[in-house]
Design a protein around this motif. Structure first.
Motif, mmCIF file in Angstrom:
data_model
loop_
_atom_site.group_PDB
_atom_site.id
_atom_site.type_symbol
_atom_site.label_atom_id
_atom_site.label_comp_id
_atom_site.label_asym_id
_atom_site.label_seq_id
_atom_site.Cartn_x
_atom_site.Cartn_y
_atom_site.Cartn_z
ATOM 1 N N ARG A 273 5.816 -70.992 9.329
ATOM 2 C CA ARG A 273 4.946 -72.179 10.382
ATOM 3 C C ARG A 273 3.844 -71.977 10.455
ATOM 4 N N MET B 273 2.713 -74.512 7.198
ATOM 5 C CA MET B 273 3.477 -76.059 7.418
ATOM 6 C C MET B 273 3.192 -76.958 8.661
ATOM 7 N N ASP B 274 2.003 -75.852 9.165
ATOM 8 C CA ASP B 274 1.376 -76.734 10.533
ATOM 9 C C ASP B 274 1.768 -77.061 11.834
ATOM 10 N N LEU B 275 3.060 -75.752 11.702
ATOM 11 C CA LEU B 275 3.697 -75.403 13.009
ATOM 12 C C LEU B 275 3.214 -75.208 13.943
ATOM 13 N N GLN B 276 2.435 -73.918 13.198
ATOM 14 C CA GLN B 276 1.880 -72.986 14.138
ATOM 15 C C GLN B 276 0.387 -72.919 13.963
ATOM 16 N N ARG B 277 -0.814 -72.836 15.062
ATOM 17 C CA ARG B 277 -2.115 -72.683 14.612
ATOM 18 C C ARG B 277 -2.842 -71.599 14.603
ATOM 19 N N ARG C 227 -3.910 -82.536 9.896
ATOM 20 C CA ARG C 227 -2.909 -82.248 11.551
ATOM 21 C C ARG C 227 -2.667 -84.353 11.764
ATOM 22 N N TRP D 222 11.032 -77.908 3.248
ATOM 23 C CA TRP D 222 11.515 -76.646 4.417
ATOM 24 C C TRP D 222 12.562 -76.315 4.892
ATOM 25 N N ARG E 110 14.510 -74.382 8.085
ATOM 26 C CA ARG E 110 14.415 -73.409 8.872
ATOM 27 C C ARG E 110 15.008 -72.095 9.055
#
Lengths: 282, 267
Positions: free
Chosen positions: A51, A54-58, A73, A84, A86
């Motif tokens: 995550r 994929m920049d889904l979590q910083r 972003r 990707w 999931r």
């Protein structure tokens, strides 16, 4: 591996969820033309890492570079070059499978160059594609999710537990397809806890446990480091087993003292290696 | 990308939107059908209505609702029409932003070329035309109702169009609220709870300003207080301050949502 062929590089990733440290200084990279397996038990930090990539979590600390550039972003172009998958299937249950594929294809901004080929691999017929996602079996849902992730022919694949719910035949076809993609120069990060499939396809392996990378190595190097499983059959017919490093003189002395009727020594699998590393880390 | 998302939102919300839009249409039609009886029995109904005065919005009593232009304006501020606005805007914003975030679907969308801002632009592109439509649904209902009883010629259609546009502005305010709440909430349930709470407070403030003596000014803390069809009917145009407040606060919420989307730690 040359810097030119590096598709993804993550350095020093740290993520905290409240008091819990989900990732601790994780380093990871994926190069073109390789399958990099990312192994760990449930809760080890595999999904969180993916995550972050994929920049889904910083992350709280650390950097990620994709295709040589830091994550941006405000620009989605780099994500269009990545496929990707999931870990938990979250495809839209009220939509027909074909509509989901069309939507994600359109959002990827590329032509569906591999959709037909992938549908054949997974045995997804037009009749299946007309059904709503919610009405599909878990295996078919997973197959649709994989097709959605790979149909736009991405240069880099980040796959989180892709073979979950796939039947053995489809799974074998999928793994064979990953080898084909590797041959075409794609980079693949394969997160899994199914060790035999990793052994079958991976070039490099990174082991993660409790948010920290335990080991990152090639499959060949790993084979050399694999412990050996020593099974001893004693004179009275009873059997004893050890997991031993390659040269363990203490173990040999212990064996000799037992005056065994037979000694069987074989390479342990990744399963045993992972267990032993996990125990060490604990 | 935002065009693809707006089309997708329209497709997934169309049934709910059609049903919600039927509410003001229905109110307008029934209002038209009731008009002959309403106008005939005005002497009996007037004292009843005066007794209800504290419980209805001030604007209703500011205009003579026993004239055609007053009576046919009712659908514009009927509670069901306002509820339809709130429901339509919630339907177009909350499920895609917060609902899909809670379910994991948002992560799938955000791993394509779609950016967070692109997603918000897509929601905006879907909801803006819907706000215009839902703002004009009472007008359509009124026209249907008036046509059924042959009163279309008696209606100030240009003024009604101004009222419809102001209702669309109110819908835009609700859309911006939905986008802001949807961007900040972690799942659909929390987003819906917050949205309902804010909308309920706006209704309560508006109601209190009419029902409680000396509390007129608290209506200006609610967007409903800036939605004044009675004033438009009397003056013939939209008060610029009302439009500025509704659109200004909507824009403020949208910019806050864009900033919040960019700052989010997770998808």
């Amino acid at each position: 591996m040359s810097a030119r062929s590096m598709l993804l590089a993550a350095e020093g990733l740290r993520v905290r969820f409240g008091n819990a440290e989900a990732l601790r200084d994780v380093h990871l990279d994926v190069c073109a033309g390789e399958i990099h397996a990312f192994l760990g038990p449930n809760g080890a930090g595999k999904t969180t890492t993916l995550r972050v990539l994929m920049d889904l979590q910083r992350p709280d600390a650390g950097t990620v570079r994709v295709f040589g550039a830091p994550l941006d972003r405000s620009d989605g172009a780099w994500r269009g070059r990545i496929g990707w998958l999931r870990g938990e299937n979250a495809l839209f249950p009220f939509m027909r499978a074909q509509a989901v594929l069309d939507l994600l294809q359109a959002l990827s901004g590329a032509k569906a160059t591999r959709q037909r080929e992938l549908l054949e691999i997974f045995g997804l017929t037009d009749e299946v594609l007309r059904r709503r996602i919610g009405a599909l079996s878990s295996g078919m849902r997973q197959a649709v999710a994989i097709v959605a992730a790979m149909q736009h022919d991405p240069e880099l694949l980040l796959l989180d537990e892709p073979t979950n719910a796939l039947d053995p035949i489809v799974r074998a076809r999928f793994l064979a397809h990953l080898r084909v993609l590797r041959g075409e120069g794609k980079g693949i990060l394969l997160s899994s806890h199914v060790l035999d499939e990793v052994e079958a396809v991976a070039d490099r392996i990174t082991l993660i446990h409790r948010g920290a990378v335990l080991m990152s190595t090639t499959l060949r190097e790993l084979a050399e480091r694999l412990p050996r499983k020593v099974r001893v059959i004693l004179a009275d017919g009873t059997t004893r087993e050890w997991l031993a490093p390659r040269a363990d003189t203490a173990l040999l002395r212990e064996l000799a003292a037992l005056e065994p009727a037979a000694v069987n020594i074989e390479d342990a699998g990744l399963e045993e290696l992972f267990r032993s590393l996990g125990e060490e880390a604990a | 990308m935002s065009g693809i998302i707006s089309g997708w939102i329209w497709r997934r919300s169309r049934t709910g939107l059609i049903l919600v839009t039927l509410l003001p249409l229905l109110v307008g039609t029934i209002n038209g059908i009731a008009w002959p009886v309403w106008s005939k029995e005005r002497e009996v109904l007037r004292p009843v209505l005066l007794r209800l005065r504290p419980f209805v919005r001030t604007e209703v009593t500011e205009v003579d609702i026993f004239t055609p232009e007053g009576a046919f304006m009712i659908p514009f501020q009927h509670p069901l029409s306002l509820l339809a606005c709130a429901l339509a805007m919630a339907m177009l914003t909350l499920p895609i932003l917060a609902g899909e975030r809670g379910r994991g679907g948002l992560e799938i969308l955000l791993t394509t070329r779609l950016t967070r801002k692109g997603l918000l632009r897509g929601v905006l592109r879907a909801a803006l035309p819907a706000a215009l439509c839902i703002g004009h649904a009472p007008l359509l209902g009124t026209l249907i109702g008036a046509a059924l009883v042959g009163e279309v010629h008696a209606l100030p259609l240009a003024t009604y169009e101004c009222i419809a546009l102001q209702l669309a502005m109110l819908a835009c305010w609700l859309m911006a609220l939905g986008i802001l709440v949807g961007t900040c909430a972690n799942d659909g349930t929390r987003a819906l709870r917050t949205y309902v709470l804010v909308v309920a407070v706006t209704f309560v403030l508006d109601f209190s300003s009419h029902a409680l003596k000396g509390m007129d000014d608290i209506k200006f803390f609610s967007p409903l207080g800036w939605y004044d069809p009675g004033v438009i009917l009397q003056s013939g145009h939209t008060p610029p301050l009302s439009a500025a407040v509704l659109l200004g606060t909507a824009l403020l919420m949208l910019f806050t949502a864009l900033d919040a989307a960019d700052r989010r730690i997770s998808a």
